[in-house]
Design an enzyme around this catalytic site. Structure first.
Site, PDB file in Angstrom:
ATOM      1  N   GLU A 135      45.022  57.680  33.880  1.00  0.00           N
ATOM      2  CA  GLU A 135      44.395  58.744  33.092  1.00  0.00           C
ATOM      3  C   GLU A 135      45.203  58.998  31.823  1.00  0.00           C
ATOM      4  O   GLU A 135      45.342  60.137  31.385  1.00  0.00           O
ATOM      5  CB  GLU A 135      44.297  60.017  33.933  1.00  0.00           C
ATOM      6  N   ASP A 191      43.724  68.119  30.179  1.00  0.00           N
ATOM      7  CA  ASP A 191      43.021  68.204  31.456  1.00  0.00           C
ATOM      8  C   ASP A 191      42.850  66.798  32.029  1.00  0.00           C
ATOM      9  O   ASP A 191      42.984  65.804  31.320  1.00  0.00           O
ATOM     10  CB  ASP A 191      41.649  68.858  31.254  1.00  0.00           C
ATOM     11  N   HIS A 195      35.506  67.396  27.770  1.00  0.00           N
ATOM     12  CA  HIS A 195      34.830  66.895  28.975  1.00  0.00           C
ATOM     13  C   HIS A 195      33.369  66.563  28.681  1.00  0.00           C
ATOM     14  O   HIS A 195      32.860  65.530  29.133  1.00  0.00           O
ATOM     15  CB  HIS A 195      34.914  67.929  30.090  1.00  0.00           C
TER      16      HIS A 195
END
Length: 931
Positions: free
Chosen positions: A742, A774, A906
């Site tokens: 990630e 995040d 997101h």
């Protein structure tokens, strides 16, 4: 394809085998202590005398095991007469040791079992990390005080079995049959043994007999180290005892957590059952050693893979007179490939990679030198009788964890013994809403009931004799009440909008309990309404009436909010096909077109993806897709209002903002604090009352990742950066990286582009940058920070060094907060901050409840400031800034759970990962086109 039927042994049996810690090993010098005879009989009783207590500092000598060193201990689990392996048989099971890695390279070395209890130092702060702003309140939390022994001497041993034993339960039984040697106080996880006495020799080799087949098992205990009470291994022991307590209470382990199978609730309409359980973990916090205890639920399907395949076969048989095997196989592959299944005999989960249509349960394999069929294996080892001997077998690829353990071949599973996971209905099922309501009824637990259930479970632990037998030998106690800790509450923020009168800005507020300002917003204009000259409305002949209704309402509502609009250019297409929508958009699109609105009859994903690819990549223009059924809803006006807000933002406007009023302060420390507690332009009053006006430029960045739904080996990373002082305008870019990590790989390029845009808007670079990161777990925290920090420095160049605050945002946590009141226990109000007791000692972190929850229990968001070089950026500033940023998500007239740039990132990553699968056009980078 390998002839292999092997399950993933994910249980405790794989946790062992770790490299040596190089402690001071006991000396090999002879010792006058008499060597015990490690020969046991009957119920594991040792014939010889155990070693007497040695004097402090006395050396321990490793014995040489005698040739006739054979014991006949019981060596079996209670209530069972035969070894039950933790997984299906393996072709190489006879030669594969679960305690040894056959890969051999350093990169495949297994993590130490205690590493997850180690908190790396992330806080550079020497002063307090607690803030002062807000109203002080006492908050209940789902943490419980745990008392651990402080003087107990604990020794760690590595345990090896020869021949290899794979069943974790048999390992426990074999080791515990030697109780007179290792003592009554022990904790064993399958390969690591913790005991309170040091064995007289190193290594100690004992032998015992496995009861059900009479096999002689040689057990070797090799000394590793002494475990002090401050060591992370001590937390590993505590959490292991906690799992034993849950098992002693009759709970069953499913993957990582324990569940009470007796309290399961069946929902036949969903073909599922809801099973309650508890997530429990002990760790070190600012308030000492605490246990986090939360209620969780597991939704399991009632039907098996075999039932799904049978129903699919019967459905195809009804439609077609002749059974088409190829069509049946293709539909089975389409439905089952990629799904997660559960084998209830060992409560393990597997991902289906395909179906082997040739092999059957009569297929044979080698099991410890004996040829055995799959059917016979399940009968002998699991006491399971397979009903359909003609069913094909499922294929599951080994995971990375299997590769690290040396297992590289495919796994084969029996459909009849595999249960489906997930919800038991399709998205098109008409009963979907009713089924989801039933599931939510059992999953959503209110604050008062949650606290009552947790404390009842704590009382059950303290009253249970079985749990006491696990905890008392280790002098470990668990509290009966959850903790009450100090917290603070922020009030409602003020939002900046335009009044109905021209060129007049006003402030609106909201009820802090609901954190919703949709009603006061109706009577105002947008903060920065846009002017639209050219619209394009595309619709099919099926949706003409709804499209005309939408056009009329859009023109009316947009003018009410201050938007200057002209008539929409309608385009009707005769056929509802993807190509017709795209052709209509391309043929009518001009350079002056500011917005494309497409009305569709349903939510077909391929149509939506095609429209978004056309408008975001091929012909970059902001677009809005509206379903025709939306116009039929009861609250149609509120729906159109939200559409108008989205259109205004997608074109570059601003719906609302936040004002930072000017105040006068009398110290430099308060000056910087007031800058972010509530001020953008502030005045500093020196002792001579000299007033100095200052405005600082800053940038807020949100980063999140999303796995691409088509390209399984890659993930999308999105970066969204603010461009103005009110954080209402943003610059957005994406990049693609490996799905296994990630970590952003092109962050320096994205940040450099954002800084160029910031200079164009503000005529200068930001003085400091706050990054909300995040989508990253604790395991990748250090690798992520080292990589992305280096990329940030590359983007800044050698002559530009702004202050940086790097904040990791975590939503999936087990922490819960409750507010005691006269009406009972309820959810805390938005703006509740907790920055002590349950925070980590080595971290600069805090918990923030920013959203309002009407049903169930609210979950706070965890913020961990892992890097901070901004001068005088106090905890009050960081916490208040974070809370303010949860007000600026324009797709919802209320506060959200994370800072707005995180949710924007997101949304952008989700759009590219689900629909676009390519980077959007840079022409749209300065617009919120993905709302």
């Amino acid at each position: 394809m390998s002839e292999l039927l092997q399950g993933r042994a994910r249980g405790r049996g794989r946790r062992g085998r770790r490299p040596e810690l190089n402690p001071e090993a006991p000396s090999n010098t002879p010792d006058p202590i008499r060597e015990p005879t490690c020969t046991s009989t009957g119920r594991g009783r040792t014939r010889g005398a155990a070693a007497p207590p040695r004097e402090p500092g006395a050396e321990v000598t490793p014995p040489s095991a005698p040739a006739n060193h054979i014991s006949i201990g019981r060596g079996m689990q209670r209530g069972s007469g035969r070894e039950n392996p933790t997984s299906p048989p393996n072709l190489q099971m006879a030669s594969l040791s679960l305690g040894q890695s056959q890969v051999g390279s350093q990169e495949h070395q297994r993590r130490f079992p205690w590493e997850k209890y180690v908190d790396h130092q992330w806080s550079q702060r020497t002063e307090s990390k607690q803030g002062r702003h807000g109203t002080a309140r006492m908050i209940l939390t789902n943490y419980v005080a745990v008392s651990l022994p402080q003087t107990m001497e604990i020794h760690q041993y590595h345990v090896a079995f020869d021949p290899v034993v794979e069943n974790i339960r048999i390992k426990h039984a074999l080791v515990f049959s030697l109780s007179e040697l290792i003592g009554p106080v022990r904790h064993f996880d399958g390969s690591i043994l913790f005991i309170t006495r040091q064995l007289p020799k190193d290594p100690v080799v004992c032998a015992t007999q496995r009861t059900y087949d009479g096999a002689t098992i040689e057990i070797t205990f090799k000394y590793s180290c002494r475990v002090p009470h401050t060591s992370p291994q001590f937390l590993q022991i505590s959490n292991g005892l906690l799992r034993h307590v849950q098992s002693a209470l009759g709970m069953k382990l499913i993957k990582d957590h324990y569940f009470n199978m007796d309290l399961s609730v069946r929902i036949p309409e969903a073909k599922s059952e809801v099973i309650p359980g508890f997530s429990a973990a002990i760790g070190k916090f600012d308030g000492g050693t605490l246990m986090n205890l939360d209620i969780i639920h597991k939704i399991l399907r009632i039907d098996t893979i075999y039932d799904v395949m049978r129903n699919l076969h019967d459905t195809l048989s009804e439609r077609m007179r002749d059974n088409n095997d190829n069509q049946f196989r293709n539909q089975c592959l389409a439905k089952l490939t990629g799904s997660i299944v559960l084998t209830r005999y060992n409560n393990k989960t597997y991902r289906v990679a395909g179906i082997d249509w040739e092999k059957r349960v009569s297929h044979t394999f080698d099991k410890n030198g004996t040829t055995m069929s799959i059917e016979q294996y399940y009968k002998d080892y699991w006491n399971l009788t397979i009903q359909d001997r003609n069913q094909p077998l499922l294929i599951s690829k080994p995971t990375e964890r299997d590769h690290r353990g040396g297992r590289t071949q495919d796994l084969l599973l029996v459909p009849e013994l595999c249960t489906m996971t997930g919800l038991g209905f399709d998205e098109s099922d008409r009963r979907k809403d009713d089924i989801l309501r039933q599931l939510a009824f059992h999953n959503r637990i209110g604050p008062e009931k949650r606290v009552e259930t947790v404390e009842r479970f704590l009382e059950q632990i303290n009253r249970s004799e079985a749990a006491g037998k696990v905890l008392k030998p280790w002098a470990m106690t668990i509290g009966t009440k959850i903790l009450e800790i100090p917290g603070r509450e922020y009030g409602a923020e003020k939002l900046l909008v335009q009044d109905r009168e021209p060129d007049r800005k006003v402030e609106i507020t909201y009820d802090i309990a609901s954190a919703d300002w949709s009603r006061p917003l109706i009577n105002c204009k947008f903060l920065n309404p846009v002017k639209i000259n050219t619209w394009l409305l595309v619709f099919s002949y099926k949706c003409k009436q709804q499209a005309m209704c939408l056009e009329d309402k859009l023109l009316k509502v947009s003018k009410e909010f201050g938007m200057q609009v002209n008539s929409i250019w309608p385009v009707e297409i005769p056929v509802d096909r993807n190509e017709d929508y795209l052709r209509a958009i391309r043929s009518n699109l001009t350079q002056d077109t500011q917005m494309v609105i497409v009305v569709v009859p349903n939510d077909k994903k391929d149509r939506y993806d095609a429209i978004k690819k056309c408008c975001c990549i091929d012909n970059p223009v902001p677009s809005q897709v509206v379903q025709s059924k939306t116009m039929k809803k009861k609250y149609f006006y509120s729906v159109v209002t939200k559409i108008v807000m989205q259109i205004n933002c997608k074109i570059g406007g601003e719906v609302w903002g936040m004002r930072f009023p000017a105040v006068a302060v009398r110290s430099m420390e308060l000056y910087f604090a007031a800058l972010w507690i509530g001020c953008q332009s502030i005045s500093y009053c020196s002792p001579s009352d000299l007033i100095i006006q200052t405005t600082r430029k800053f940038m807020i960045i949100g980063i999140d990742c999303y796995h691409d739904s088509v390209h399984k080996n890659q993930s999308v990373g999105a970066m969204v950066a603010s461009l103005n002082a009110n954080c209402t305008r943003y610059y957005s870019r994406t990049e693609v990286h490996d799905s296994k990590v990630e970590i952003m790989s092109s962050l320096s390029v994205l940040v450099k582009d954002a800084l160029r845009k910031f200079v164009d808007v503000n005529k200068g670079l930001p003085e400091f940058i706050v990054i909300y990161r995040d989508g990253v777990g604790d395991g990748q925290l250090r690798a992520m920070f080292n990589s992305e920090k280096e990329q940030l420095l590359q983007a800044f160049g050698p002559n530009y060094r702004p202050g940086i605050a790097f904040v990791v945002v975590k939503k999936r946590i087990g922490t819960r907060l409750f507010l005691p009141s006269r009406q009972g226990i309820r959810n805390p109000q938005p703006g509740t901050v907790v920055d002590g007791v349950i925070t980590k000692s080595e971290w600069y972190d805090f918990f923030l409840v920013s959203q309002s929850v009407r049903q169930g229990t609210v979950t706070p968001t965890s913020y961990n400031v892992i890097y901070d070089t901004i001068p005088n950026f106090t905890p009050d500033i960081m916490q208040r800034l974070t809370y303010k940023m949860t007000h600026l998500y324009f797709n919802w007239q209320g506060t959200i759970r994370v800072p707005a740039p995180c949710l924007y990132a997101h949304k952008l990553a989700y759009l590219q990962g689900q629909s676009l699968h390519r980077e959007p056009s840079a022409y749209l980078a300065d617009k919120l086109f993905y709302l």
